[in-house]
Motif scaffolding. Structure first.
Motif, mmCIF file in Angstrom:
data_model
loop_
_atom_site.group_PDB
_atom_site.id
_atom_site.type_symbol
_atom_site.label_atom_id
_atom_site.label_comp_id
_atom_site.label_asym_id
_atom_site.label_seq_id
_atom_site.Cartn_x
_atom_site.Cartn_y
_atom_site.Cartn_z
ATOM 1 N N THR A 73 0.612 -1.832 0.239
ATOM 2 C CA THR A 73 -0.270 0.092 0.004
ATOM 3 C C THR A 73 0.390 1.111 0.317
ATOM 4 O OG1 THR A 73 -1.096 -1.138 1.409
ATOM 5 C CG2 THR A 73 -1.575 1.255 1.438
ATOM 6 N N TRP A 75 3.830 1.278 -0.960
ATOM 7 C CA TRP A 75 4.661 1.728 -1.715
ATOM 8 C C TRP A 75 4.008 1.689 -3.440
ATOM 9 C CZ3 TRP A 75 3.315 -1.068 -7.010
ATOM 10 C CH2 TRP A 75 4.108 -1.178 -8.022
ATOM 11 N N VAL A 77 1.473 4.079 -2.738
ATOM 12 C CA VAL A 77 1.170 4.958 -2.867
ATOM 13 C C VAL A 77 2.600 6.346 -3.467
ATOM 14 C CG1 VAL A 77 0.612 7.050 -0.655
ATOM 15 C CG2 VAL A 77 -0.528 5.090 -0.935
ATOM 16 N N ILE A 78 3.565 5.749 -2.913
ATOM 17 C CA ILE A 78 4.819 6.974 -3.017
ATOM 18 C C ILE A 78 5.176 6.442 -4.525
ATOM 19 C CG2 ILE A 78 7.359 6.595 -3.003
ATOM 20 C CD1 ILE A 78 6.794 5.615 0.466
ATOM 21 N N TYR A 80 2.575 5.931 -7.249
ATOM 22 C CA TYR A 80 1.883 6.347 -8.071
ATOM 23 C C TYR A 80 1.180 7.335 -7.962
ATOM 24 C CZ TYR A 80 2.680 1.669 -9.719
ATOM 25 O OH TYR A 80 2.716 0.486 -10.682
ATOM 26 N N ARG A 81 2.172 8.383 -7.389
ATOM 27 C CA ARG A 81 1.405 9.459 -6.048
ATOM 28 C C ARG A 81 1.369 10.599 -7.681
ATOM 29 N NH1 ARG A 81 6.919 9.366 -5.372
ATOM 30 N NH2 ARG A 81 8.454 11.347 -5.723
ATOM 31 N N ARG A 82 1.018 11.451 -8.039
ATOM 32 C CA ARG A 82 0.905 13.249 -8.641
ATOM 33 C C ARG A 82 1.918 13.588 -8.839
ATOM 34 N NH1 ARG A 82 -3.349 14.635 -11.420
ATOM 35 N NH2 ARG A 82 -4.844 13.877 -10.027
ATOM 36 N N ARG A 83 3.127 14.016 -9.854
ATOM 37 C CA ARG A 83 3.920 14.434 -9.404
ATOM 38 C C ARG A 83 3.752 15.607 -10.423
ATOM 39 N NH1 ARG A 83 5.170 9.040 -9.043
ATOM 40 N NH2 ARG A 83 7.430 8.609 -8.622
ATOM 41 N N LYS A 84 4.509 16.672 -9.550
ATOM 42 C CA LYS A 84 4.188 17.643 -9.951
ATOM 43 C C LYS A 84 4.126 18.235 -11.720
ATOM 44 C CE LYS A 84 6.948 21.815 -9.379
ATOM 45 N NZ LYS A 84 7.866 23.521 -8.958
#
Length: 299
Positions: A73, A75, A77-78, A80-84
């Motif tokens: 979970t 992994w 979140v990190i 596939y997080r939204r990038r700048k």
């Protein structure tokens, strides 16, 4: 190749730390902090280690599953997080067959495994001694809100009263000397017959790591071998009315000679014979005469 070498170097200190941690575990820690274990002494009964083993194995498996689940979970979140600078929704996937098969099959295996080991251990714990193997036969009768004990083979009994509050002690304390006490000889094959005089109760000796319900009109059984002398607290584990919290008792496991002295002391008190069902509150159970009354009314 370099990646595998790094993994090996990482595994060495991890294994060393785990070995040190496990080697330093106390008896209580190795048995999941359950009651009934003392360093360097035998378990309370012949079933205590079996119950403890099932419990510890279960939570270790579930802890591993939890660590993997939380790790995946975090992994996700990190990774596939939204990038700048990103806008809109990420790419959507309807299904992934390998992953769906994995999270269907693995839980099924876990459930079947837990069921199989629980059923195996429960069958062993619930197995009764053969009639010729029973050394001590005790009939435990629950009543609101105390306990009666019939020592069947010795033909003596010990009536019990509800726990009495100690007016001179701290608030909520009880008079320990007046608690009903079940005395058992160490190392003996003990069969306990469980009955109720009124409502549903539950016979629970905390250090035995096992309890069993007591139903009016039905007899349940426990077959145990007490393996360590001592005094163990017991209580009713089924809400049974206003003074349920005071339905307490003790179990004293003593030597054979002390047990025989206790039986003689009951005889000296005139407590010979058996406390029978005539004291039961439920006198309208099947087989107590009601069918005859119905036949008379029909005539």
């Amino acid at each position: 190749m370099r990646h595998n070498r790094r993994l090996r170097w990482a595994a060495v200190p991890i294994a060393a730390v785990l070995s040190l941690v496990l080697a330093g575990c106390t008896q209580a820690q190795l048995n999941g902090f359950l009651p009934g274990f003392v360093e360097g002494e035998a378990p309370v009964t012949n079933h205590t280690e079996r119950v403890s083993g099932l419990w510890v194995t279960s939570w270790i498996v579930l802890l591993i599953v939890g660590i993997i689940t939380w790790g995946l979970t975090i992994w996700a979140v990190i990774a596939y997080r939204r990038r700048k600078g990103q806008t809109g929704l990420p790419v959507q996937m309807r299904y992934n067959m390998p992953i769906e098969i994995f999270y269907t099959v693995v839980p099924l295996i876990l459930v079947l495994g837990f069921f199989a080991f629980t059923a195996r251990d429960q069958a062993i714990i619930e197995e009764r001694f053969a009639a010729d193997e029973v050394d001590v036969q005790v009939e435990v009768i629950a009543k609101q809100w105390a306990w009666d004990f019939n020592y069947v083979k010795e033909d003596v009994y010990s009536p019990g009263i509800q726990a009495q509050l100690d007016e001179e002690g701290p608030a909520g304390s009880i008079v320990e000397s007046e608690l009903p006490t079940l005395v058992l000889p160490v190392g003996a094959n003990v069969e306990i017959e469980l009955q109720s005089r009124d409502v549903i109760h539950s016979f629970w000796v905390v250090d035995f790591l096992y309890k069993k319900d007591m139903f009016p009109g039905k007899t349940n059984y426990m077959s145990i071998v007490p393996e360590r002398e001592g005094t163990y607290a017991g209580k009713c584990a089924e809400l049974c009315g206003e003074y349920h919290s005071l339905m307490l008792f003790n179990v004293e496991v003593v030597s054979q000679s002390e047990y025989e002295q206790y039986i003689d002391s009951l005889r000296d008190l005139g407590q010979e014979g058996q406390l029978s069902a005539e004291y039961d509150r439920n006198q309208n159970l099947p087989g107590t005469g009601e069918p005859e009354l119905q036949e008379e009314q029909a005539e």
